[in-house]
Design an enzyme around this catalytic site. Structure first.
Site, PDB file in Angstrom:
ATOM      1  N   LYS A  58       0.838  -1.199   0.000  1.00  6.42           N
ATOM      2  CA  LYS A  58       0.000   0.000   0.000  1.00  6.42           C
ATOM      3  C   LYS A  58       0.874   1.250   0.000  1.00  6.42           C
ATOM      4  CE  LYS A  58      -4.147  -1.858   2.130  1.00  6.42           C
ATOM      5  NZ  LYS A  58      -5.068  -1.472   1.061  1.00  6.42           N
TER       6      LYS A  58
ATOM      7  N   HIS B  37      -0.541  -8.195   9.276  1.00  6.43           N
ATOM      8  CA  HIS B  37      -0.660  -6.754   9.020  1.00  6.43           C
ATOM      9  C   HIS B  37      -0.216  -5.916  10.222  1.00  6.43           C
ATOM     10  CE1 HIS B  37      -2.753  -8.118   5.608  1.00  6.43           C
ATOM     11  NE2 HIS B  37      -3.990  -8.042   6.047  1.00  6.43           N
TER      12      HIS B  37
END
Lengths: 421, 525
Positions: free
Chosen positions: B219, B277
């Site tokens: 990202k 994550h």
């Protein structure tokens, strides 16, 4: 004038427009734009979206010699509003021998980046000056620049790089954007001036002519990503660039040589080559391969046009161990004059030869490599034509001085030497 | 044989170290990867159609894939090249980031899509695959460069890697091409299974050939975190225990478990998000500056952080809180509780929320708590890192109106990517009132260009051989060594009083207590 017409996502909309006849009036109008409490607009009939405050990441000063250039530049900049919101000052001059006057149009263009976001707005100031005031570009631009933001000067056409007016303007700037491939004649005198400007100032210089060649550079560099070919990189002995011309006689100055020279300049700077003999016209002895330099012909190659015997320029570089022959060769072509058609490299390492042939065709750069006469590599790179919007965006995004551009310009100018044109 | 052995060990046989390609220096254009075949296992699956192929189309459309590129999709369904292309086109029309699909780009992309029917358990099928790849190399000029992308069930990773090895499809030297393998998370479901998977894959591929993909690392804002920390001079000096009071990392989802009930029952929030994550974000925030911007230098620093995290066990010490949502309202919609979801046990003890207080025992962060939380059916979708700075040492304006909050730096990862800095400012007027104000940087306003999808970034990196944003085997194992004691501790503890938070709330009250007992609170998002 406020325009609250509905907007479309991603498309710049003119939100404000006003006239002014002095720098003070322009400053006043700029202040009024953002002080306006009514600066709201509607979308799909729903009123009340607040237009965001000015967003600027830089100042962009455009020196437009002619009205049509100013229009073209303004359109390019508008297309960049969302990506690089800038305060843009487009300066044009007229009637230099008449009385001094100033006429300006102050505009705010806004873009809606997303439906749930406020609009991003940037100002464009079109200034037209007459008489003596038009000769003092810095005096017009400097008071209108947003301080603490970088200043880019975009000078399309033929910038008088050594003039006092240009020097004064460059003193306020961080970056100069030009397009060397549009310069008249062979463009080499101005290329040398550009290199001198680079050496004598802190300006970062972006030349569209060099930026356009990025896919060529990627293609050439990719050859030596292959570990079988990498050892040849330091043994390049010949660099030949073929370029298009419309002039059958190939008279001096008939084709712009900036782009062909940038190829050689980039290679020379990356490989640390220095100039032994600067570019000089090839001495013709009635044969296509008779030049002042020693060259080794490769396999027969298809050409994009008819070779002109004995024409072109040659130079000699050195890596400190051996000479590297440089040839810039014109070929009559339907392509725009000065367009690079082919770059050939010849390397000789301990008796083993590597020849690379890079050509452009439509939207593809094609690379072929022969190792000791045997074809060893054949690869295509997609290289779509790039618009002024793409080129300006890339020039702006470069940030500080780009070492590749600095080296290429410096080496290209060194190749021109004092004897050219 | 010697060459093959040395190659497996990551060493060249007899060549001297080659000189550097100086022509590469400073090229700003994204490097076009080598000619190659991307072999997509699970080519008919959801991940392939929703993420991987749309990312490849986008890379192709923007000229970032080589001209000599082939996507060879592998699946069990009886497609041929043409029928598979039709299915892919339909998926692109639905899932492509940029619509409508450009006809010219699609035509040239479609020419490069092929399909191969294959049963992963069938060794002969892999021999056929090897023949097909050799033929493609000859026809399409892809030169033996292959990226094997495993978009399959995790249980099939080891089997496919083994079959590739048996068929000799891992050998890098036999025809000069490179071979890499991409594995999607989850990388195991605990330390033991992760080690086993690493071991099985490692029997065939060297670690440098293995790319473990955690799409969060691709990202834009996560990548910007590195630029923000190490590309600016003013923040790093304030990035330590002397100035930072605590760090809060939230990965909140408003959705439930969708149609993944069976999967989620086996996984839970700890394995689904905390292990990967959240711990990736912790390590990126807490890591020391690497010496070089290179894959192993970066990953070495991240592993050091994971090793320095002191582990809690179960709910012991009150440093970990688990929760499970009951019925409630999210975004003005009534939603069922977890136990009422499809394929979920009516008495399930699977956690859909986890919050933890992690301590990093190193010189930089000693004594600074890292509060992390993730959950399903929270009020909004938001991922954010908040660096909460200490109060000023002396309150100079305590008698003058409202005291401002301590400085805060918030890095928003999704949605509305950006960075916000909170500081105190004087309220205009004759008095000396102080209020908190914010300086807000929003990606969408500053750069009105679409960021690439994480898969575009990561697939391009894998094709280029850049493993910086991929997870290394030891990272995976270290992360499991943090999560395992927590989950094991829960297994031994008394059954929790689930559900313990309403859908649409910010989790169980105990998560607030985690901070409140130290005089802190979760930042309102």
């Amino acid at each position: 004038m406020i325009n609250d017409a509905p907007v479309k996502l991603g498309e710049p909309a003119l939100r404000w427009s006003a006239r002014a006849h002095s720098i003070a009036e322009i400053e006043s109008e700029l202040a009024r734009i953002w002080a306006s409490q009514d600066l709201t607009t509607s979308m799909d009939g729903e009123p009340g979206r607040h237009i965001s405050a000015r967003t600027s990441v830089m100042n962009l000063v455009v020196v437009a010699g002619r009205p049509e250039i100013a229009e073209r530049c303004a359109a390019t900049i508008q297309a960049l509003t969302g990506r690089h919101p800038s305060r843009t000052i487009v300066i044009g001059s007229a009637d230099p021998d008449g009385p001094s006057w100033l006429d300006a149009r102050v505009e705010a263009h806004c873009v809606l980046p997303r439906e749930d976001a406020p609009e991003t707005c940037a100002e464009t100031i079109h200034v037209k000056c007459g008489g003596e005031s038009g000769a003092h570009l810095a005096a017009i631009a400097t008071p209108l620049i947003i301080h603490d933001l970088p200043v880019t000067v975009w000078w399309p056409g033929e910038p008088p790089l050594t003039s006092q007016a240009a020097q004064d303007l460059f003193a306020t700037a961080d970056r100069l954007v030009v397009d060397g491939s549009t310069w008249s004649g062979d463009g080499l005198a101005r290329l040398r001036d550009l290199a001198n400007l680079q050496e004598s100032s802190r300006l970062a210089i972006s030349d569209f002519a060099l930026v356009r060649q990025s896919r060529w550079r990627e293609a050439i560099a990719s050859i030596f990503d292959d570990t079988d070919f990498l050892p040849y990189l330091r043994s390049i002995r010949r660099i030949a660039v073929t370029y298009g011309t419309h002039d059958e006689t190939c008279a001096p100055g008939s084709a712009n040589l900036v782009k062909p020279l940038y190829h050689v300049g980039w290679l020379a700077s990356r490989l640390g080559l220095s100039v032994v003999k600067p570019l000089a016209p090839v001495v013709s002895h009635g044969s296509a391969s008779s030049t002042t330099s020693t060259t080794r012909p490769g396999p027969a190659r298809p050409a994009s046009g008819r070779p002109i015997v004995g024409r072109g320029l040659a130079a000699t570089l050195t890596d400190g161990r051996a000479d590297v022959a440089v040839v810039a060769r014109p070929v009559v072509s339907v392509m725009p004059s000065g367009t690079t058609l082919r770059v050939e490299l010849l390397a000789d390492r301990r008796g083993s030869e590597l020849r690379a042939d890079v050509t452009a065709e439509a939207e593809t750069v094609h690379v072929r490599v022969w190792q000791d006469g045997v074809e060893a590599w054949d690869r295509s790179f997609r290289a779509p034509r790039r618009t002024d919007v793409d080129l300006l965006a890339e020039a702006i995004e470069a940030g500080r001085r780009d070492p590749v551009a600095v080296g290429a310009l410096r080496s290209a100018a060194a190749l021109v030497g004092d004897g050219m044109p | 044989m010697k060459d093959l052995r040395l190659a497996r060990e990551g060493r060249k046989a007899s060549r001297a170290r080659p000189v550097e390609n100086v022509l590469r220096e400073g090229l700003r254009l994204e490097r076009v990867p080598d000619p190659s075949v991307l072999v997509l296992f699970g080519g008919t699956g959801d991940l392939a159609h929703r993420k991987v192929v749309p990312a490849l189309y986008q890379l192709w459309r923007t000229n970032l894939l080589p001209h000599e590129f082939v996507l060879l999709a592998i699946g069990r369904r009886p497609y041929d090249d043409e029928s598979f292309r039709r299915d892919i086109r339909a998926s692109l029309d639905q899932f492509s980031r940029v619509l409508p699909i450009e006809d010219d780009a699609w035509r040239s992309f479609a020419e490069r899509i092929c399909y191969q029917h294959l049963d992963f358990a069938d060794p002969a099928g892999f021999d056929d695959l090897a023949s097909r790849l050799d033929a493609l190399d000859k026809e399409r000029g892809t030169r033996g460069n292959r990226l094997y992308y495993l978009a399959t069930q995790p249980s099939q990773f080891a089997e496919i890697a083994g079959q590739l090895g048996r068929a000799g499809l891992d050998h890098e030297l036999h025809d000069g091409g490179w071979r890499r393998i991409v594995i999607e998370k989850p990388f195991g479901h605990d330390s033991e299974s992760a080690r086993r998977l690493n071991r099985e894959v490692g029997k065939v591929f060297r670690e440098s050939q293995v790319y473990r993909i955690d799409h969060y690392l691709g990202k834009e804002t996560v990548r910007n975190l590195l630029v923000f920390r190490f590309g600016n001079g003013i923040f790093e000096p304030l990035w330590n225990r002397r100035y930072v009071d605590n760090v809060q990392i939230t990965v909140a989802e408003s959705i439930g478990i969708e149609s993944r009930g069976a999967f989620y029952e086996e996984t839970g929030a700890s394995r689904d998000v905390l292990q990967n994550h959240l711990l990736q974000l912790v390590s990126l925030v807490a890591m020391e500056p690497p010496a070089r911007f290179e894959a192993d230098a970066l990953r070495d620093e991240k592993v050091k952080v994971l090793r320095a995290i002191s582990t809690a066990s179960g709910d012991a010490g009150g440093d970990v809180v688990r929760g499970q949502y009951g019925p409630g309202w999210v975004a003005a919609t009534q939603v069922p509780g977890y136990r009422q979801e499809r394929e979920v046990d009516a008495a399930s003890e699977t956690e859909t929320f986890v919050a933890a207080r992690l301590m990093i025992d190193d010189w930089r962060w000693s004594g600074v708590p890292f509060y992390v939380r993730t959950g399903k059916r929270l009020p909004k979708r938001a991922t954010e890192i908040a660096i909460q700075y200490r109060e000023v040492p002396h309150r100079l304006f305590k008698d003058e109106g409202v005291e401002p909050d301590a400085n805060l730096l918030a890095i928003r990862i999704q949605p509305d990517e950006g960075i916000m800095l909170r500081f105190g400012a004087k309220v205009p007027g004759l008095g000396l009132d102080v209020r908190s104000v914010t300086m807000d940087f929003t990606y969408g306003s500053a750069f009105s260009v679409d960021s690439p999808d994480a898969y575009e970034t990561l697939i391009l990196d894998a094709l280029q051989g850049d493993a910086s944003l991929f997870t290394r085997a030891d990272e995976v194992e270290e992360a499991w060594s943090i999560v395992d004691p927590i989950v094991d501790g829960w297994a031994d503890a008394a059954a929790p009083d689930f559900p313990n938070y309403d859908a649409g709330s910010w989790g169980p009250a105990a998560a607030d207590e985690l901070l409140a007992r130290e005089g802190r609170r979760w930042r309102r998002i």
